[in-house]
Write a protein that holds these residues in place. Structure first.
Motif, PDB file in Angstrom:
ATOM      1  N   LEU A  30       0.834  -1.211   0.000  1.00 37.06           N
ATOM      2  CA  LEU A  30       0.000   0.000   0.000  1.00 37.06           C
ATOM      3  C   LEU A  30       0.862   1.251   0.000  1.00 37.06           C
ATOM      4  O   LEU A  30       0.637   2.194  -0.742  1.00 37.06           O
ATOM      5  CB  LEU A  30      -0.887   0.016   1.249  1.00 37.06           C
ATOM      6  CG  LEU A  30      -2.277  -0.593   1.122  1.00 37.06           C
ATOM      7  CD1 LEU A  30      -2.988  -0.498   2.452  1.00 37.06           C
ATOM      8  CD2 LEU A  30      -3.059   0.141   0.043  1.00 37.06           C
ATOM      9  N   LYS A  31       1.883   1.199   0.854  1.00 36.64           N
ATOM     10  CA  LYS A  31       2.771   2.337   0.986  1.00 36.64           C
ATOM     11  C   LYS A  31       3.478   2.608  -0.341  1.00 36.64           C
ATOM     12  O   LYS A  31       3.566   3.737  -0.808  1.00 36.64           O
ATOM     13  CB  LYS A  31       3.805   2.024   2.068  1.00 36.64           C
ATOM     14  CG  LYS A  31       4.258   3.242   2.840  1.00 36.64           C
ATOM     15  CD  LYS A  31       5.184   2.780   3.951  1.00 36.64           C
ATOM     16  CE  LYS A  31       5.400   3.806   5.013  1.00 36.64           C
ATOM     17  NZ  LYS A  31       6.124   3.210   6.160  1.00 36.64           N
ATOM     18  N   ASN A  33       2.577   1.694  -3.340  1.00 36.14           N
ATOM     19  CA  ASN A  33       1.651   2.203  -4.360  1.00 36.14           C
ATOM     20  C   ASN A  33       1.279   3.654  -4.112  1.00 36.14           C
ATOM     21  O   ASN A  33       1.130   4.434  -5.041  1.00 36.14           O
ATOM     22  CB  ASN A  33       0.394   1.349  -4.392  1.00 36.14           C
ATOM     23  CG  ASN A  33       0.578   0.139  -5.280  1.00 36.14           C
ATOM     24  OD1 ASN A  33       0.970   0.294  -6.428  1.00 36.14           O
ATOM     25  ND2 ASN A  33       0.357  -1.041  -4.758  1.00 36.14           N
ATOM     26  N   GLY A  34       1.142   3.987  -2.833  1.00 29.49           N
ATOM     27  CA  GLY A  34       0.829   5.377  -2.509  1.00 29.49           C
ATOM     28  C   GLY A  34       1.948   6.291  -2.960  1.00 29.49           C
ATOM     29  O   GLY A  34       1.709   7.369  -3.517  1.00 29.49           O
ATOM     30  N   ASP A  37       1.883   6.614  -6.654  1.00 29.19           N
ATOM     31  CA  ASP A  37       0.786   7.515  -6.987  1.00 29.19           C
ATOM     32  C   ASP A  37       1.224   8.968  -6.903  1.00 29.19           C
ATOM     33  O   ASP A  37       0.993   9.762  -7.816  1.00 29.19           O
ATOM     34  CB  ASP A  37      -0.374   7.307  -6.012  1.00 29.19           C
ATOM     35  CG  ASP A  37      -1.605   6.774  -6.717  1.00 29.19           C
ATOM     36  OD1 ASP A  37      -1.558   6.672  -7.955  1.00 29.19           O
ATOM     37  OD2 ASP A  37      -2.588   6.460  -6.038  1.00 29.19           O
ATOM     38  N   ARG A  38       1.883   9.290  -5.774  1.00 28.95           N
ATOM     39  CA  ARG A  38       2.301  10.683  -5.586  1.00 28.95           C
ATOM     40  C   ARG A  38       3.345  11.077  -6.612  1.00 28.95           C
ATOM     41  O   ARG A  38       3.310  12.163  -7.166  1.00 28.95           O
ATOM     42  CB  ARG A  38       2.832  10.875  -4.169  1.00 28.95           C
ATOM     43  CG  ARG A  38       1.720  11.168  -3.161  1.00 28.95           C
ATOM     44  CD  ARG A  38       2.261  11.870  -1.942  1.00 28.95           C
ATOM     45  NE  ARG A  38       3.200  11.045  -1.196  1.00 28.95           N
ATOM     46  CZ  ARG A  38       2.834  10.073  -0.345  1.00 28.95           C
ATOM     47  NH1 ARG A  38       1.552   9.839  -0.142  1.00 28.95           N
ATOM     48  NH2 ARG A  38       3.731   9.355   0.288  1.00 28.95           N
TER      49      ARG A  38
ATOM     50  N   ALA B 170     -10.961   1.117 -10.164  1.00 34.86           N
ATOM     51  CA  ALA B 170     -10.757   1.572  -8.786  1.00 34.86           C
ATOM     52  C   ALA B 170     -11.479   0.649  -7.810  1.00 34.86           C
ATOM     53  O   ALA B 170     -10.979   0.351  -6.728  1.00 34.86           O
ATOM     54  CB  ALA B 170     -11.247   3.004  -8.630  1.00 34.86           C
ATOM     55  N   ALA B 174      -7.422  -1.033  -7.758  1.00 31.57           N
ATOM     56  CA  ALA B 174      -6.245  -0.525  -8.466  1.00 31.57           C
ATOM     57  C   ALA B 174      -5.940   0.903  -8.023  1.00 31.57           C
ATOM     58  O   ALA B 174      -6.849   1.683  -7.751  1.00 31.57           O
ATOM     59  CB  ALA B 174      -6.481  -0.551  -9.969  1.00 31.57           C
ATOM     60  N   HIS B 175      -4.660   1.197  -7.935  1.00 31.65           N
ATOM     61  CA  HIS B 175      -4.283   2.563  -7.597  1.00 31.65           C
ATOM     62  C   HIS B 175      -4.392   3.449  -8.827  1.00 31.65           C
ATOM     63  O   HIS B 175      -4.444   2.966  -9.949  1.00 31.65           O
ATOM     64  CB  HIS B 175      -2.859   2.587  -7.051  1.00 31.65           C
ATOM     65  CG  HIS B 175      -2.809   2.210  -5.616  1.00 31.65           C
ATOM     66  ND1 HIS B 175      -2.669   3.122  -4.610  1.00 31.65           N
ATOM     67  CD2 HIS B 175      -2.926   0.996  -5.026  1.00 31.65           C
ATOM     68  CE1 HIS B 175      -2.689   2.500  -3.461  1.00 31.65           C
ATOM     69  NE2 HIS B 175      -2.835   1.196  -3.687  1.00 31.65           N
ATOM     70  N   ARG B 176      -4.373   4.755  -8.555  1.00 27.80           N
ATOM     71  CA  ARG B 176      -4.673   5.681  -9.639  1.00 27.80           C
ATOM     72  C   ARG B 176      -3.656   5.591 -10.769  1.00 27.80           C
ATOM     73  O   ARG B 176      -4.025   5.619 -11.939  1.00 27.80           O
ATOM     74  CB  ARG B 176      -4.706   7.096  -9.076  1.00 27.80           C
ATOM     75  CG  ARG B 176      -5.558   7.976  -9.934  1.00 27.80           C
ATOM     76  CD  ARG B 176      -6.094   9.112  -9.141  1.00 27.80           C
ATOM     77  NE  ARG B 176      -6.806  10.013 -10.011  1.00 27.80           N
ATOM     78  CZ  ARG B 176      -7.165  11.227  -9.634  1.00 27.80           C
ATOM     79  NH1 ARG B 176      -6.854  11.662  -8.433  1.00 27.80           N
ATOM     80  NH2 ARG B 176      -7.824  11.997 -10.470  1.00 27.80           N
ATOM     81  N   TRP B 177      -2.375   5.489 -10.430  1.00 19.59           N
ATOM     82  CA  TRP B 177      -1.350   5.442 -11.495  1.00 19.59           C
ATOM     83  C   TRP B 177      -1.546   4.217 -12.359  1.00 19.59           C
ATOM     84  O   TRP B 177      -1.370   4.246 -13.572  1.00 19.59           O
ATOM     85  CB  TRP B 177       0.055   5.489 -10.891  1.00 19.59           C
ATOM     86  CG  TRP B 177       0.425   4.296 -10.041  1.00 19.59           C
ATOM     87  CD1 TRP B 177       0.182   4.144  -8.714  1.00 19.59           C
ATOM     88  CD2 TRP B 177       1.078   3.105 -10.469  1.00 19.59           C
ATOM     89  NE1 TRP B 177       0.646   2.943  -8.275  1.00 19.59           N
ATOM     90  CE2 TRP B 177       1.206   2.269  -9.330  1.00 19.59           C
ATOM     91  CE3 TRP B 177       1.575   2.653 -11.681  1.00 19.59           C
ATOM     92  CZ2 TRP B 177       1.805   1.026  -9.388  1.00 19.59           C
ATOM     93  CZ3 TRP B 177       2.177   1.406 -11.739  1.00 19.59           C
ATOM     94  CH2 TRP B 177       2.290   0.600 -10.604  1.00 19.59           C
TER      95      TRP B 177
END
Lengths: 319, 280
Positions: A30-31, A33-34, A37-38, B170, B174-177
């Protein structure tokens, strides 16, 4: 995170908590992927901000590079009617006049022609031909501008000179440049006009036909009034193109650096002047040419911004 | 027949005939230009045109074609990467925010900014500090021109991807990227390709931004990006202006014009084919 769905009522409270919370592996995923994402948003956002940076640096670098000339020449830069590098006399009036006149001639020719093509494409043309003619007009927009210039100086100018020697004594000149520009911007204006004409709901068109209107009356009284803004936007977009066009104009405008307040005489335009002189210029002349570039950029920016503003209103209506 | 009807019918016919004429007038230039290109360019074509370098007398266009290919390819690759990222932000993250709207507006204006201004800009920020003309400067100028084209088409194409697809992905966690990479890009691929091809076609014919950036040279230049880069549009320009008193150079320029136009039109047609495929 997703393990809690199969929990039954028999399991103890502690067991349940353990199953509901993420395992160490899941937490790290999760971390990760977060973070991705950023980073992804950061990368895309900074690329988008690059557009603003581009505009800022274009304006900034031109102002900075043109500043010495503006200080040295002052207002005489805008009022001088003669550009003579050898005596350090830099008057931008001939170039500004040539730019405006050629663009206006181009617009005057291009408006009726583009309108005609758009009417033909949306109302008259059999659907089978529509795609072919539309593609051909768009391909005309794809031909590189230097090809127009070469064609203008080798074919069009000699043709004008031999057939209308009284109007075009040299073949080249402001009107010849305007004609070439018209050919170049017709595809742009046509494409915009056709697209906005398509935004008129078919039911409006059909009800007008149902009342017994002729095709022209439908266009004149139903379609035109509702797409006026968009069409004007397209025309101004074409004007913006014509103002900044370089290579096609350089070949056929005649490159006369004195102001001659005629329509068919030889002259120069801002873009043509820069293209002709910049590579051999330095010192004050270079700075003056960069200042001239700034003037052109400001003019086209204002014109294009106006066009986009009008087209935006059209898009909002279509949406 | 009622005279009013007759008058309306006559007016209608006149206008329709005029618009038919206008269409003929609009399309005929393409034919005239193509005819000139073929009639003047084909006789000048030979194998030497592609293999010899440009010289003051005789020679070919080999180095110019190579230089143009190198610069166009590099600019297209660089511009595509930046353009797609920026377009993605506008479509996926920016939304209707004030910043996104401003960027959109500025991008639309840059899209049709005069290319000679871009040349001046790169001259001021790249050539002056470096102290000499270079292939990199040419690539930078071409990149500034292609980026807005790619941004625009990327954003338009991503907006066509239905939101329900994003929401479905989503909902699967799935993550946004990942959604953008796997769902949005695969839906918009054909459209973005069209935009890139159109942009590539546009920059491969640009002359004005290369005048004071890449300049030109008569030598071969294999990826020596730090020095002046020969390129086809500049050769055409020089052969038609300062060398125009040499008939051989003028006919060579027409051969080059034919090659350049053919390349640009083929790219345009490829773009159209790719966009027609994406619509099916």
């Amino acid at each position: 995170m997703t393990t809690g769905s199969s929990v039954t009522s028999k399991t103890s409270e502690g067991d349940r908590m353990q199953k509901l919370s993420a395992s160490a592996q899941e937490r790290s995923a999760l971390k990760r992927n977060g973070l991705v994402d950023r980073l992804f948003e950061l990368a895309t956002r900074s690329s988008a901000l690059l557009v603003l940076l581009l505009l800022g640096t274009i304006t900034g670098s031109l102002v900075l590079a043109g500043w010495p000339a503006l200080q040295e020449l002052g207002l005489s830069f805008f009022t001088g009617d003669r550009w003579a590098a050898n005596v350090e006399n830099f008057g931008a009036l001939p170039a500004i006049y040539g730019t405006l006149v050629t663009s206006l001639i181009a617009i005057a020719i291009a408006i009726p022609v583009s309108l005609g093509i758009a009417i033909f494409l949306t109302e008259l043309c059999p659907p089978k031909l529509r795609r072919t003619i539309g593609t051909m007009v768009e391909l005309l927009a794809g031909v590189p501008s230097i090809i127009y210039g070469m064609w203008g100086v080798e074919v069009l100018a000699p043709f004008l000179q031999s057939h209308f020697p009284s109007v075009f004594p040299a073949g080249t000149g402001l009107t010849t440049a305007g004609l070439i520009l018209a050919i170049m911007i017709i595809p742009f204006i046509t494409a915009v006009t056709r697209d906005v004409m398509h935004t008129v709901p078919p039911i409006m068109r059909e009800s007008a036909y149902g009342l017994g209107c002729t095709t022209w009356e439908v266009i004149r009284h139903v379609i035109f009034p509702s797409v006026k803004g968009g069409m004007l936007g397209g025309v101004i977009l074409g004007l913006g193109r014509a103002l900044g066009e370089t290579m096609a104009v350089t070949f056929v405008i005649g490159n006369n650096l004195f102001l001659s307040a005629t329509l068919t005489g030889q002259g120069t335009s801002i873009a043509a002047l820069i293209a002709n002189q910049f590579s051999e210029a330095d010192g004050l002349q270079r700075s003056a040419l960069l200042l001239l570039g700034l003037v052109l950029f400001l003019i086209t920016f204002a014109v294009l911004a106006l066009a986009r503003f009008m087209l935006k209103r059209m898009e909002q209506r279509a949406a | 027949m009622n005279p009013v009807y007759r008058r309306r019918r006559t007016i209608n016919r006149i206008i329709m005939a005029a618009s038919l004429l206008a269409s003929a007038f609009g399309v005929i230039w393409l034919f005239l230009i193509l005819v000139t290109l073929v009639s003047k360019g084909v006789p000048a074509l030979s194998l030497d045109v592609f293999t010899e370098r440009t010289r003051m007398s005789g020679g070919g266009l080999g180095n110019a074609i190579l230089g143009s290919l190198i610069m166009t390819a590099l600019a297209t690759i660089g511009g595509t990467m930046i353009g797609i990222l920026a377009g993605t932000w506008l479509a996926e993250y920016g939304g209707r925010s004030k910043l996104a709207n401003t960027i959109r507006f500025i991008n639309d204006v840059l899209l049709s900014a005069p290319s000679i201004i871009i040349g001046l800009y790169i001259y001021a920020v790249v050539v002056l500090p470096m102290g000499h003309f270079s292939g990199w400067a040419g690539v930078a100028a071409l990149m500034v021109i292609i980026i807005p084209v790619v941004i625009r088409s990327t954003e338009d194409m991503l907006l066509l991807v239905p939101n329900s697809l994003r929401e479905a992905a989503a909902a699967l966690g799935a993550h946004r990227w990942l959604i953008v990479l796997k769902v949005c890009y695969s839906g918009a691929k054909a459209g973005i390709t069209t935009g890139v091809l159109l942009g590539c076609a546009r920059i491969s014919g640009e002359t004005a931004p290369l005048l004071f950036t890449a300049l030109n040279t008569n030598q071969w230049n294999f990826f020596n990006m730090g020095s002046e880069m020969p390129n086809l549009p500049m050769v055409l320009y020089q052969n038609m202006t300062i060398n125009s008193f040499i008939p051989a150079q003028v006919s060579l320029a027409w051969a080059g014009a034919l090659i350049l136009t053919a390349a640009v039109l083929i790219l345009n047609i490829l773009a159209r084919v790719s966009s027609a495929r994406s619509q099916k």
